[in-house]
Design a protein around this motif. Structure first.
Motif, PDB file in Angstrom:
ATOM      1  N   VAL A 162       0.844  -1.199   0.000  1.00 53.12           N
ATOM      2  CA  VAL A 162       0.000   0.000   0.000  1.00 53.12           C
ATOM      3  C   VAL A 162       0.876   1.244   0.000  1.00 53.12           C
ATOM      4  N   LYS A 163       1.903   1.251   0.817  1.00 59.43           N
ATOM      5  CA  LYS A 163       2.826   2.390   0.875  1.00 59.43           C
ATOM      6  C   LYS A 163       3.518   2.590  -0.472  1.00 59.43           C
ATOM      7  N   LEU A 164       3.965   1.505  -1.082  1.00 55.75           N
ATOM      8  CA  LEU A 164       4.627   1.588  -2.388  1.00 55.75           C
ATOM      9  C   LEU A 164       3.665   2.141  -3.447  1.00 55.75           C
ATOM     10  N   TYR A 165       2.473   1.552  -3.525  1.00 53.52           N
ATOM     11  CA  TYR A 165       1.504   2.008  -4.532  1.00 53.52           C
ATOM     12  C   TYR A 165       1.100   3.458  -4.299  1.00 53.52           C
ATOM     13  N   SER A 166       0.955   3.845  -3.043  1.00 50.72           N
ATOM     14  CA  SER A 166       0.612   5.243  -2.741  1.00 50.72           C
ATOM     15  C   SER A 166       1.711   6.190  -3.201  1.00 50.72           C
ATOM     16  N   SER A 167       2.950   5.812  -2.961  1.00 47.50           N
ATOM     17  CA  SER A 167       4.051   6.690  -3.379  1.00 47.50           C
ATOM     18  C   SER A 167       4.126   6.781  -4.902  1.00 47.50           C
ATOM     19  N   VAL A 168       3.837   5.691  -5.580  1.00 46.52           N
ATOM     20  CA  VAL A 168       3.854   5.700  -7.048  1.00 46.52           C
ATOM     21  C   VAL A 168       2.715   6.557  -7.584  1.00 46.52           C
ATOM     22  N   THR A 169       1.524   6.378  -7.054  1.00 46.96           N
ATOM     23  CA  THR A 169       0.386   7.161  -7.563  1.00 46.96           C
ATOM     24  C   THR A 169       0.496   8.626  -7.166  1.00 46.96           C
ATOM     25  N   ASP A 170       1.009   8.900  -5.957  1.00 45.99           N
ATOM     26  CA  ASP A 170       1.203  10.305  -5.551  1.00 45.99           C
ATOM     27  C   ASP A 170       2.205  10.987  -6.472  1.00 45.99           C
ATOM     28  N   GLY A 171       3.276  10.285  -6.790  1.00 45.93           N
ATOM     29  CA  GLY A 171       4.288  10.838  -7.699  1.00 45.93           C
ATOM     30  C   GLY A 171       3.724  11.086  -9.082  1.00 45.93           C
ATOM     31  N   ALA A 172       2.901  10.174  -9.568  1.00 43.98           N
ATOM     32  CA  ALA A 172       2.287  10.334 -10.892  1.00 43.98           C
ATOM     33  C   ALA A 172       1.325  11.514 -10.891  1.00 43.98           C
ATOM     34  N   GLN A 173       0.578  11.665  -9.809  1.00 47.12           N
ATOM     35  CA  GLN A 173      -0.358  12.795  -9.725  1.00 47.12           C
ATOM     36  C   GLN A 173       0.397  14.127  -9.684  1.00 47.12           C
ATOM     37  N   ARG A 174       1.499  14.169  -8.942  1.00 47.56           N
ATOM     38  CA  ARG A 174       2.297  15.411  -8.896  1.00 47.56           C
ATOM     39  C   ARG A 174       2.870  15.736 -10.265  1.00 47.56           C
ATOM     40  N   ARG A 175       3.380  14.723 -10.956  1.00 48.57           N
ATOM     41  CA  ARG A 175       3.949  14.959 -12.295  1.00 48.57           C
ATOM     42  C   ARG A 175       2.863  15.420 -13.267  1.00 48.57           C
ATOM     43  N   ALA A 176       1.680  14.840 -13.152  1.00 52.31           N
ATOM     44  CA  ALA A 176       0.568  15.242 -14.028  1.00 52.31           C
ATOM     45  C   ALA A 176       0.152  16.681 -13.733  1.00 52.31           C
ATOM     46  N   ALA A 177       0.122  17.046 -12.459  1.00 50.81           N
ATOM     47  CA  ALA A 177      -0.274  18.418 -12.079  1.00 50.81           C
ATOM     48  C   ALA A 177       0.765  19.414 -12.576  1.00 50.81           C
ATOM     49  N   VAL A 178       2.033  19.113 -12.443  1.00 50.89           N
ATOM     50  CA  VAL A 178       3.098  19.996 -12.913  1.00 50.89           C
ATOM     51  C   VAL A 178       3.053  20.078 -14.426  1.00 50.89           C
ATOM     52  N   GLY A 179       2.862  18.954 -15.083  1.00 51.56           N
ATOM     53  CA  GLY A 179       2.797  18.928 -16.547  1.00 51.56           C
ATOM     54  C   GLY A 179       1.600  19.707 -17.070  1.00 51.56           C
ATOM     55  N   GLY A 180       0.443  19.643 -16.368  1.00 50.66           N
ATOM     56  CA  GLY A 180      -0.758  20.353 -16.772  1.00 50.66           C
ATOM     57  C   GLY A 180      -0.587  21.854 -16.661  1.00 50.66           C
ATOM     58  N   ARG A 181       0.163  22.306 -15.649  1.00 45.39           N
ATOM     59  CA  ARG A 181       0.394  23.750 -15.487  1.00 45.39           C
ATOM     60  C   ARG A 181       1.298  24.271 -16.606  1.00 45.39           C
ATOM     61  N   HIS A 182       2.187  23.504 -17.082  1.00 45.69           N
ATOM     62  CA  HIS A 182       3.128  23.954 -18.107  1.00 45.69           C
ATOM     63  C   HIS A 182       2.502  23.998 -19.485  1.00 45.69           C
ATOM     64  N   ARG A 183       1.422  23.275 -19.680  1.00 48.55           N
ATOM     65  CA  ARG A 183       0.796  23.223 -21.016  1.00 48.55           C
ATOM     66  C   ARG A 183      -0.053  24.466 -21.291  1.00 48.55           C
ATOM     67  N   ARG A 184      -0.466  25.192 -20.359  1.00 49.25           N
ATOM     68  CA  ARG A 184      -1.375  26.332 -20.555  1.00 49.25           C
ATOM     69  C   ARG A 184      -0.726  27.407 -21.306  1.00 49.25           C
TER      70      ARG A 184
END
Length: 185
Positions: free
Chosen positions: A163-185
């Motif tokens: 659970v800890k591993l999967y949470s860290s992977v999904t949290d990291g993916a969400q952060r990367r997606a949020a950062v990537g979404g801000r740069h596309r505007r």
């Protein structure tokens, strides 16, 4: 399994030496079956120990077999992470294992089990003699082995790690997606 990679001949040879050293009767129980069965019976006869070796066949009730034992031996020449070893430790049995990577992943010599060189019956006999002659050592290693299982290999411990591993992977993916979404505007 009674297979050459499991080195079932090594505890037979060690047991022959051990039996001569101990002042009390002991029994070696080999659980399972496999291609080395006939050779092992012949070796026990050659070593003069057939009267003290129980060639138990395959058993579905592993817990019962472990409850009957004072120690557990895994002398394998080649082994991954052994379920049999983990089951014995979970049952609180002191263990003696061969010095191979899969066993050394779990066992720290003298802390939660004993380690003997591969294919070395005299050293295996010595380790077994230590356990059978010292109740305190047997109990201490058995408790430490059980703690190892509870802290590292128990189902809820492993599940929490996943659970800890999967949470860290999904949290990291969400952060990367949020950062990537801000740069596309």
């Amino acid at each position: 399994r009674r297979h050459p990679q499991k080195a079932p001949d090594t505890p037979l040879r060690a047991f022959a030496q051990l039996r001569a050293q101990l002042s009390r009767p002991v029994v070696l129980r080999l659980v399972g079956e496999g291609p080395a069965h006939a050779d092992l019976r012949a070796l026990a006869a050659d070593l003069g120990i057939t009267d003290a070796v129980d060639f138990a066949g395959p058993h579905d009730d592993v817990a019962h077999q472990l409850d009957r034992a004072d120690t557990f031996v895994l002398p394998s020449r080649v082994e991954g992470l052994s379920n049999a070893l983990l089951e014995a430790m979970a049952n609180g049995l002191p263990v003696v294992v061969s010095d191979i990577p899969g066993n050394r992943t779990v066992i720290e010599d003298g802390r939660n089990g004993l380690v003997a060189p591969v294919d070395d019956p005299p050293r295996l006999a010595y380790a077994l003699e230590r356990l059978l002659s010292d109740v305190g050592l047997r109990e201490r290693l058995g408790r430490a082995g059980r703690r190892t299982i509870e802290q590292t290999y128990a189902l809820d411990t492993v599940a929490a790690q996943y659970v800890k591993l999967y949470s860290s992977v999904t949290d990291g993916a969400q952060r990367r997606a949020a950062v990537g979404g801000r740069h596309r505007r």
